[in-house]
Scaffold this motif. Structure first.
Motif, PDB file in Angstrom:
ATOM      1  N   VAL A 284      -1.129   5.350  -7.753  1.00 57.23           N
ATOM      2  CA  VAL A 284      -2.365   5.563  -6.999  1.00 57.23           C
ATOM      3  C   VAL A 284      -2.575   4.357  -6.085  1.00 57.23           C
ATOM      4  CG1 VAL A 284      -3.433   7.033  -8.756  1.00 57.23           C
ATOM      5  CG2 VAL A 284      -3.802   4.579  -8.833  1.00 57.23           C
ATOM      6  N   PRO A 285      -3.398   4.510  -5.055  1.00 53.00           N
ATOM      7  CA  PRO A 285      -3.642   3.378  -4.153  1.00 53.00           C
ATOM      8  C   PRO A 285      -4.142   2.138  -4.901  1.00 53.00           C
ATOM      9  CG  PRO A 285      -4.502   5.390  -3.202  1.00 53.00           C
ATOM     10  CD  PRO A 285      -4.080   5.723  -4.614  1.00 53.00           C
ATOM     11  N   THR A 286      -3.727   1.010  -4.456  1.00 55.50           N
ATOM     12  CA  THR A 286      -4.051  -0.341  -4.962  1.00 55.50           C
ATOM     13  C   THR A 286      -3.405  -0.661  -6.301  1.00 55.50           C
ATOM     14  OG1 THR A 286      -6.169   0.064  -6.086  1.00 55.50           O
ATOM     15  CG2 THR A 286      -6.245  -0.360  -3.698  1.00 55.50           C
TER      16      THR A 286
ATOM     17  N   ARG B  10       5.260   5.584  -2.953  1.00 56.99           N
ATOM     18  CA  ARG B  10       4.414   6.775  -2.846  1.00 56.99           C
ATOM     19  C   ARG B  10       4.504   7.398  -1.462  1.00 56.99           C
ATOM     20  NH1 ARG B  10       2.657   3.008  -5.280  1.00 56.99           N
ATOM     21  NH2 ARG B  10       0.790   1.905  -5.474  1.00 56.99           N
TER      22      ARG B  10
ATOM     23  N   VAL C 232       0.825  -1.205   0.000  1.00 57.70           N
ATOM     24  CA  VAL C 232       0.000   0.000   0.000  1.00 57.70           C
ATOM     25  C   VAL C 232       0.868   1.269   0.000  1.00 57.70           C
ATOM     26  CG1 VAL C 232      -1.887   1.297   1.063  1.00 57.70           C
ATOM     27  CG2 VAL C 232      -1.901  -1.192   1.174  1.00 57.70           C
ATOM     28  N   VAL C 233       1.797   1.377   0.931  1.00 53.21           N
ATOM     29  CA  VAL C 233       2.628   2.577   1.040  1.00 53.21           C
ATOM     30  C   VAL C 233       3.606   2.663  -0.128  1.00 53.21           C
ATOM     31  CG1 VAL C 233       4.311   3.798   2.466  1.00 53.21           C
ATOM     32  CG2 VAL C 233       2.453   2.524   3.542  1.00 53.21           C
ATOM     33  N   GLU C 234       4.405   1.639  -0.287  1.00 50.59           N
ATOM     34  CA  GLU C 234       5.416   1.536  -1.343  1.00 50.59           C
ATOM     35  C   GLU C 234       6.160   2.856  -1.504  1.00 50.59           C
ATOM     36  OE1 GLU C 234       4.315  -0.735  -4.783  1.00 50.59           O
ATOM     37  OE2 GLU C 234       2.900  -1.941  -3.638  1.00 50.59           O
TER      38      GLU C 234
END
Length: 153
Positions: A107-109, A25, A21-23
Motif C-alpha cells: 500500500v502507499p507509504t 506496485r 512511492v511507485v516501487e
C-alpha cells in the motif's frame, strides 16, 4: 533512433521499481502494459526493488544527518522521520517480522524506502534488515502479481 528508444523495456521496469512511492506496485503493471507477462514483470520488479535495499541502508543515516544540517531540508527530513517512526511504533515489538510486514503490505507509504528508514530508526543491523526487507519485497511482489492476475480481489 533516439537514446531512449535503445533502452530495453526491462530496464524501465527495473528503474520504476527503484523509485520511491511507485516501487514494484507500479512497476509490475507497467511491465504488463509494455507487453511482458505478469510473472516476467514481477521478477524484474522484485530485482529492481531489492537491489536498492543495501544501498539505502548504508546511506540513509549519513544522508539524513547531512540534510538536517541544511536549514532548507531539515523540516523535510524530520517529517520523513516522524512519518516512518509513527509506522514503526506498530511494528517495534516484532522488529524483523514487523519490518517484513511493513514492506510486504503493498500500500502507499509502505515499502523499501519506509522499511529502510524504519530499520535505521530501530537500529536493526543492515544485514538482518536487508533480509527482512527483501523477503517483504518478494511477498509484496507475490501479492501484486496475484492482484494483477485477478487471483486476489
Amino acid at each position: 533512433m533516439s537514446f531512449l528508444e535503445q533502452i530495453p523495456n526491462e530496464l524501465y521496469i527495473i528503474a520504476m521499481s527503484m523509485m520511491p512511492v511507485v516501487e514494484l506496485r507500479g512497476a509490475i503493471p507497467l511491465g504488463v502494459s509494455l507487453g511482458f507477462s505478469t510473472l516476467h514483470s514481477t521478477i524484474l520488479a522484485i530485482i529492481g526493488n531489492s537491489v536498492i535495499v543495501p544501498v539505502l541502508l548504508l546511506i540513509i543515516e549519513p544522508l539524513f544527518a547531512h540534510m538536517k544540517r541544511l536549514e532548507q531540508l531539515r523540516g523535510f527530513v524530520e517529517r520523513l522521520e516522524v512519518r516512518a517512526a509513527s509506522k514503526v511504533q506498530n511494528y517495534r515489538k516484532y522488529r524483523l517480522l514487523g519490518l517484513f510486514i511493513l514492506v510486504a503490505i503493498p500500500v502507499p507509504t509502505t515499502g523499501v524506502y519506509t522499511g529502510c528508514i524504519a530499520a535505521v530508526i530501530l537500529r536493526i543491523r543492515p544485514r538482518n534488515a536487508s533480509m527482512a526487507i527483501i523477503a517483504g519485497v518478494v511477498a509484496a511482489g507475490i501479492i501484486v502479481f496475484m492482484v494483477t492476475e485477478h487471483i486476489l480481489f
